[in-house]
Design an enzyme around this catalytic site. Structure first.
Site, PDB file in Angstrom:
ATOM      1  N   HIS A  15       0.834  -1.205   0.000  1.00 55.89           N
ATOM      2  CA  HIS A  15       0.000   0.000   0.000  1.00 55.89           C
ATOM      3  C   HIS A  15       0.875   1.265   0.000  1.00 55.89           C
ATOM      4  CE1 HIS A  15      -3.577   2.440   1.120  1.00 55.89           C
ATOM      5  NE2 HIS A  15      -2.678   3.170   1.780  1.00 55.89           N
ATOM      6  N   GLU A  16       1.822   1.306   0.916  1.00 57.12           N
ATOM      7  CA  GLU A  16       2.682   2.488   1.029  1.00 57.12           C
ATOM      8  C   GLU A  16       3.614   2.626  -0.163  1.00 57.12           C
ATOM      9  OE1 GLU A  16       1.898   4.640   3.083  1.00 57.12           O
ATOM     10  OE2 GLU A  16       0.646   3.432   4.407  1.00 57.12           O
ATOM     11  N   HIS A  59       1.912   4.715  -2.767  1.00 61.12           N
ATOM     12  CA  HIS A  59       2.061   6.148  -2.476  1.00 61.12           C
ATOM     13  C   HIS A  59       3.474   6.623  -2.808  1.00 61.12           C
ATOM     14  CE1 HIS A  59      -1.813   6.544  -0.639  1.00 61.12           C
ATOM     15  NE2 HIS A  59      -1.544   5.800   0.423  1.00 61.12           N
TER      16      HIS A  59
END
Length: 352
Positions: free
Chosen positions: A17-18, A21
């Site tokens: 997920h990170e 980003h």
């Protein structure tokens, strides 16, 4: 062993997920100070490519700390071409959306891996036939194998229900019985049923249930891609609907699960098989992606909402409003986490 598996799976999901980003931020030239798996005290850190990559004490999440963007300081402003603050709203939206999108991509990769390893499903074999139902009247018998409905080839039990529901009028069933192909015309009837949320619905049915026989799907590369896409789409839709039903009150708040439930599910799956572990990891990954897109301040969806507001009105929300809504978002998230843990503990005591 179950606890270790849970922490590894959760860290893997958070990392992916990170990473979404991080990659989107770096693509638009935003400086990333910290890439953290976990919160709190730093346990291990390494400097690489201008970013501190670290593991922190509490492994229940993670974050990327970008220049000009910090959830702990909602009104933070840092200038420069490498600051999140100075990027256009649509660029910020892409950076924010990249995290949940990475979770959907990960789920698709896991579902594709399951398909290539040998996904299993219920065979299109009849178990019980309801008395006086359309199937009973047409002469369908237990152990009959349904191989085709009209012009649609049938490979699994799911495809039977899908074909019946998405069609009109009478259907021509091709049945394999004792090695012989038999054609039967069946006119489905509308009957009371329940959906996955236990809501009463009307549904086209013929009155049969599966035998419970499990088969392994033999899927080609392209079929595996389609399988991964459909499973990711179905999981996303199911979770979106689940959130909607929870808000509407159709699903009681007692059904909300917390970190203990997630840990148990992952632990049980890891003891079952690698395919089961991949399946539950994919589902949790989709869950993480969907929940992060909810328009709650402090989540990616909330930040996307703020940037959409800026795109439409050509001005940013006031610092006071931004701060208030962000804190309100954290209160909502904290309350949901506490509710999940309370329900988990309640279930443990009820089961003992």
């Amino acid at each position: 062993m179950g606890t270790i598996t849970f922490l590894l799976v959760l860290s893997f999901l958070v990392f992916f997920h990170e990473l979404g980003h991080f990659l989107a931020a770096r693509y638009f030239g935003v400086k990333v100070y910290v890439f953290s798996i976990g919160f709190g005290k730093q346990l291990y850190a390494k400097e690489w490519m201008g970013t501190t990559w670290q593991f922190a004490l509490v492994p229940l999440g993670g974050y990327v700390k970008m220049k000009g963007q910090d959830d702990s300081k909602p009104s933070l402003v840092e200038n420069g071409n490498d600051s999140y603050n100075t990027k256009k709203p649509w660029q910020r939206i892409i950076i924010l959306f990249a995290g949940p999108f990475a979770n959907f991509i990960l789920a698709a990769i896991l579902y594709f891996s399951i398909a290539m390893m040998g996904a299993t499903t219920w065979a299109a074999q009849v178990g019980q036939v309801q008395k006086n139902s359309p199937a009973f009247q047409a002469g369908i018998l237990p152990n009959d194998e349904i191989i085709k409905i009209n012009d649609t080839e049938i490979k699994s039990w799911d495809e039977i229900g899908k074909t019946i529901v998405n069609s009109d009028g009478a259907l021509k069933f091709f049945i394999k019985r004792d090695g012989v192909i038999i054609a039967k015309t069946i006119n489905p009837y509308i009957s009371d049923s329940e959906n996955m949320f236990k809501e009463k619905i009307k549904k086209r049915m013929i009155g049969i249930s599966p035998s419970g026989k499990i088969i392994k799907l033999d899927l080609s590369f392209s079929e595996s891609v389609v399988y991964a896409y459909e499973k990711t789409l179905l999981s996303s839709s199911m979770i979106f609907q689940g959130v909607q039903k929870l808000i509407q009150g159709a699903i009681p708040s007692s059904e909300v699960g917390g970190v203990i439930s997630i840990g148990k599910v992952i632990s049980d799956a890891s003891e079952s098989s690698i395919i089961a572990l991949f399946a539950i990891t994919a589902l949790i990954s989709v869950n993480l992606g969907v929940l992060n897109l909810l328009p709650i301040p402090a989540l990616d969806g909330g930040h996307i909402m703020f940037n959409l507001y800026e795109m439409i009105t050509r001005r940013k929300p006031s610092d006071r409003v931004f701060m208030f809504l962000t804190i309100f978002g954290w209160v909502i998230l904290g309350s949901l986490m506490l509710l999940g843990i309370y329900n988990d503990i309640n279930r443990i005591f009820l089961n003992n």
